[in-house]
Scaffold this motif. Structure first.
Motif, PDB file in Angstrom:
ATOM      1  N   PRO A 141       0.785  -1.246   0.000  1.00  0.00           N
ATOM      2  CA  PRO A 141       0.000   0.000   0.000  1.00  0.00           C
ATOM      3  C   PRO A 141       0.813   1.289   0.000  1.00  0.00           C
ATOM      4  O   PRO A 141       0.479   2.229  -0.701  1.00  0.00           O
ATOM      5  CB  PRO A 141      -0.839  -0.119   1.268  1.00  0.00           C
ATOM      6  N   PHE A 142       1.886   1.345   0.794  1.00  0.00           N
ATOM      7  CA  PHE A 142       2.674   2.572   0.864  1.00  0.00           C
ATOM      8  C   PHE A 142       4.164   2.223   0.828  1.00  0.00           C
ATOM      9  O   PHE A 142       4.628   1.358   1.575  1.00  0.00           O
ATOM     10  CB  PHE A 142       2.371   3.357   2.143  1.00  0.00           C
ATOM     11  N   PRO A 178     -11.472   1.716  -1.849  1.00  0.00           N
ATOM     12  CA  PRO A 178     -10.110   1.467  -2.300  1.00  0.00           C
ATOM     13  C   PRO A 178      -9.451   0.384  -1.457  1.00  0.00           C
ATOM     14  O   PRO A 178      -9.571   0.377  -0.239  1.00  0.00           O
ATOM     15  CB  PRO A 178      -9.417   2.834  -2.111  1.00  0.00           C
ATOM     16  N   ALA A 179      -8.735  -0.524  -2.143  1.00  0.00           N
ATOM     17  CA  ALA A 179      -8.161  -1.670  -1.444  1.00  0.00           C
ATOM     18  C   ALA A 179      -6.949  -1.305  -0.617  1.00  0.00           C
ATOM     19  O   ALA A 179      -6.372  -2.153   0.018  1.00  0.00           O
ATOM     20  CB  ALA A 179      -7.777  -2.756  -2.455  1.00  0.00           C
ATOM     21  N   VAL A 180      -6.518  -0.045  -0.634  1.00  0.00           N
ATOM     22  CA  VAL A 180      -5.362   0.314   0.160  1.00  0.00           C
ATOM     23  C   VAL A 180      -5.711   0.500   1.623  1.00  0.00           C
ATOM     24  O   VAL A 180      -4.836   0.690   2.435  1.00  0.00           O
ATOM     25  CB  VAL A 180      -4.703   1.616  -0.363  1.00  0.00           C
ATOM     26  N   SER A 181      -6.988   0.474   1.997  1.00  0.00           N
ATOM     27  CA  SER A 181      -7.335   0.619   3.403  1.00  0.00           C
ATOM     28  C   SER A 181      -6.895  -0.618   4.173  1.00  0.00           C
ATOM     29  O   SER A 181      -7.404  -1.705   3.959  1.00  0.00           O
ATOM     30  CB  SER A 181      -8.854   0.794   3.552  1.00  0.00           C
ATOM     31  N   PRO A 182      -5.878  -0.521   5.020  1.00  0.00           N
ATOM     32  CA  PRO A 182      -5.326  -1.692   5.688  1.00  0.00           C
ATOM     33  C   PRO A 182      -6.237  -2.199   6.798  1.00  0.00           C
ATOM     34  O   PRO A 182      -7.057  -1.476   7.321  1.00  0.00           O
ATOM     35  CB  PRO A 182      -3.992  -1.184   6.236  1.00  0.00           C
ATOM     36  N   THR A 183      -6.029  -3.464   7.167  1.00  0.00           N
ATOM     37  CA  THR A 183      -6.890  -4.065   8.178  1.00  0.00           C
ATOM     38  C   THR A 183      -6.139  -4.661   9.353  1.00  0.00           C
ATOM     39  O   THR A 183      -6.728  -4.915  10.390  1.00  0.00           O
ATOM     40  CB  THR A 183      -7.714  -5.202   7.541  1.00  0.00           C
ATOM     41  N   SER A 184      -4.849  -4.899   9.205  1.00  0.00           N
ATOM     42  CA  SER A 184      -4.182  -5.708  10.211  1.00  0.00           C
ATOM     43  C   SER A 184      -3.628  -4.942  11.400  1.00  0.00           C
ATOM     44  O   SER A 184      -3.394  -5.521  12.438  1.00  0.00           O
ATOM     45  CB  SER A 184      -3.040  -6.498   9.560  1.00  0.00           C
ATOM     46  N   SER A 185      -3.373  -3.627  11.279  1.00  0.00           N
ATOM     47  CA  SER A 185      -2.773  -2.886  12.369  1.00  0.00           C
ATOM     48  C   SER A 185      -3.445  -1.539  12.539  1.00  0.00           C
ATOM     49  O   SER A 185      -2.939  -0.529  12.096  1.00  0.00           O
ATOM     50  CB  SER A 185      -1.269  -2.666  12.103  1.00  0.00           C
ATOM     51  N   PRO A 186      -4.587  -1.485  13.199  1.00  0.00           N
ATOM     52  CA  PRO A 186      -5.305  -0.223  13.314  1.00  0.00           C
ATOM     53  C   PRO A 186      -4.547   0.851  14.061  1.00  0.00           C
ATOM     54  O   PRO A 186      -4.826   2.028  13.903  1.00  0.00           O
ATOM     55  CB  PRO A 186      -6.583  -0.620  14.059  1.00  0.00           C
ATOM     56  N   ALA A 187      -3.581   0.474  14.877  1.00  0.00           N
ATOM     57  CA  ALA A 187      -2.861   1.496  15.631  1.00  0.00           C
ATOM     58  C   ALA A 187      -2.120   2.450  14.714  1.00  0.00           C
ATOM     59  O   ALA A 187      -1.968   3.625  15.024  1.00  0.00           O
ATOM     60  CB  ALA A 187      -1.857   0.829  16.580  1.00  0.00           C
TER      61      ALA A 187
END
Length: 352
Positions: free
Chosen positions: A128-129, A196-205
């Motif tokens: 993603p980044f 958009p699929a770049v919204s991450p899910t594994s580390s909300p912090a």
């Protein structure tokens, strides 16, 4: 509580210039340890990293952020170490393939190394980044960027905001390298009704849905190019989300392309954009033209120069509006360059 793992990889081979990697790593650790969210982060450090170490350390730790500190080369890739401690480059294509194998876990890669924008551009196809450097960066600027970046990460800011904090940390010291770090965003093709699929899910912090970068105009622009494949894309190097329709390209035969004429046309179009740094676009295109003057020009050199020019151009506010004019010239240039440079087509809404 979810813990974000940050893997720091450092390499300074014996036959390369000495870097202050220990200071950089110390500043990263201090920035995170001093944050009020320190318990949400785990920092793993590996020194004198060898090429053979890469797969194992990524498999062992499954990090969400990977930080590389060391030397880089636009042509050779990142410089790691061999079994004797000497320099051993890792090619851009091999590095991109490696990170693609960890696309489900890694959310950000930071390449704090000279000329690493080329590698960042390749890696962003899966991650993603990705942060890279568009030219050589001095030790002081590299350390300041890392400190500002991870200070913001420790404050639970988004990756894009952390990038802005890193650049600002350089700028606050009036250092000329403030425009050297660049951020690349993953190019996604999704349905028009999907998020958009770049919204991450594994580390909300840390890895939350990013807001607009600071000091960036809050604009949403759209452009229609036509074709049968539709979707949305986040354009690298700009804070604006651009919705596009992708067209399946039928590339011309390479021998039918006058590459000099296509580069001249791109030069005229790109340098008319209200770019943040038109000089960089001109220099990149001049590099391509100089290579073409040789009896046997290196297509990789030409492709890398054109790739740099287009990535710089994306920072201009008028890039989306210019896509229709740019597309036929990029299409022909990609045909002449060959399969390794088809990635250029995605920048103007084409697929092959």
């Amino acid at each position: 509580m979810t813990v974000t793992r940050i893997l720091i990889l450092a390499a300074n081979p014996q036959n390369t210039d000495r870097l202050r990697l220990d200071e950089e790593v110390r500043e990263i650790q201090a920035a995170l340890e001093e944050s009020r969210n320190r318990d949400e982060f785990e920092v793993i450090t590996r020194w004198a990293v060898r090429v053979d170490d890469l797969q194992k350390v990524l498999l062992d730790h499954s990090p969400q952020i990977v930080h590389f500190s060391g030397h880089g080369s636009a042509d050779q890739g990142l410089i790691l170490e061999d079994e004797t401690g000497k320099a051993c480059p890792v090619s851009t294509s091999a590095l991109a393939k490696l990170f693609s194998l960890f696309r489900d876990t890694i959310q950000c890669v930071c390449l704090n190394a000279c000329y690493s924008e080329v590698q960042a551009e390749a890696i962003r196809a899966a991650i993603p980044f990705v942060v890279g450097m568009n030219q050589p960066i001095g030790d002081k600027a590299a350390i300041r960027f890392a400190k500002g970046f991870y200070r913001a990460i420790g404050a639970n800011r988004s990756i894009e905001e952390a990038y802005e904090f890193g650049c600002n940390a350089i700028d606050l010291q009036n250092h000329p390298d403030v425009s050297t770090p660049v951020i690349k965003r993953k190019f996604e093709v999704v349905s028009s009704t999907s998020e958009p699929a770049v919204s991450p899910t594994s580390s909300p912090a840390v890895l939350k849905s990013p807001p607009k970068p600071m000091n960036s105009p809050n604009q949403d622009r759209s452009v229609s190019i036509g074709g049968s494949v539709t979707g949305s894309a986040i354009v690298t190097g700009d804070s604006n989300t651009v919705s596009v329709q992708f067209q399946q390209a039928a590339l011309p035969q390479p021998e039918s392309v006058n590459i000099q004429a296509e580069l001249e046309a791109l030069h005229e179009l790109l340098t008319q954009l209200p770019s943040l740094d038109r000089r960089k676009i001109e220099n990149a295109l001049d590099d391509a033209k100089e290579e073409l003057k040789k009896a046997e020009p290196d297509k990789d050199e030409v492709g890398q120069a054109l790739d740099r020019a287009l990535n710089y151009a994306q920072k201009a506010n008028g890039f989306a509006e210019a896509i229709d004019k740019l597309r036929p010239h990029v299409e022909k240039a990609a045909a002449w360059l060959g399969e390794h440079w088809y990635k250029l087509l995605s920048l103007v809404g084409l697929t092959v």
